[in-house]
Design an enzyme around this catalytic site. Structure first.
Site: not given
Ligand code: 4NP
Length: 157
Positions: A8, A11, A13-15, A126
């Site tokens: 993401c 690095n 939050c999402r990934s 995001d």
């Protein structure tokens, strides 16, 4: 060994959420020995930091362990991973601009879930901006189910 990298922007939050959930599902399926799983961000602002508290809270609520630290994506990752999964189209284009993925399959993370009709779009919004970590977890969980099903088919696992 099947090497999987989630990417993401930051690095945090999402990934890292996808890394943790995918590892959890792989372990639950008894396939841990077949996989090496990591995540990275295209930007370097948060290198060395723990995941965002919203990501850590969502993981905790769903009994998924995670203890990783942020790192930045490098062009070397293109040669070291078999599957590189981008959280959105901006991340995908940054990855593809960094070099030529010789053997890696580089895809939008949600494309497998979208193909299976589990989700509508093919990007993970995001939560750094939306603050919807619950929605992020739901998308990430569906994305990981579909990705694992796809990889199991590819490798006869
Ligand atoms: P992520 O979210 O890409 O899901 O980790 C973000 C985290 C930090 C920033 C942007 C997005 N930032 O601008 O610092």
């Amino acid at each position: 060994m099947i090497r999987v990298l989630f990417v993401c922007l930051g690095n945090i939050c999402r990934s890292p959420m996808a890394e943790a959930v995918f590892q959890h599902k792989v372990n639950q399926a008894g396939l841990g020995r077949h996989f090496e799983i990591d995540s990275a961000g295209t930007g370097g602002w948060h290198v060395g930091e723990r995941a965002h508290h919203g990501t850590r809270a969502a993981l905790r609520e769903n009994n998924v362990a995670y203890d990783g630290r942020a790192r930045q994506f490098t062009r070397q990752d293109l040669t070291e991973y078999d599957y590189i999964l981008a959280m959105d189209k901006s991340n995908l284009s940054t990855i593809l601009r960094s070099g030529y993925p010789e053997d890696a399959e580089v895809e939008l993370f949600l494309s497998f879930a979208a193909q299976r009709g589990l989700v509508d779009g093919d990007e993970v919004p995001d939560p750094w901006y939306t603050d919807r970590f619950d929605l992020t977890f739901d998308l990430v969980s569906k994305g990981c189910d579909a990705l694992l099903a796809y990889i199991r088919e590819q490798h006869n696992l």
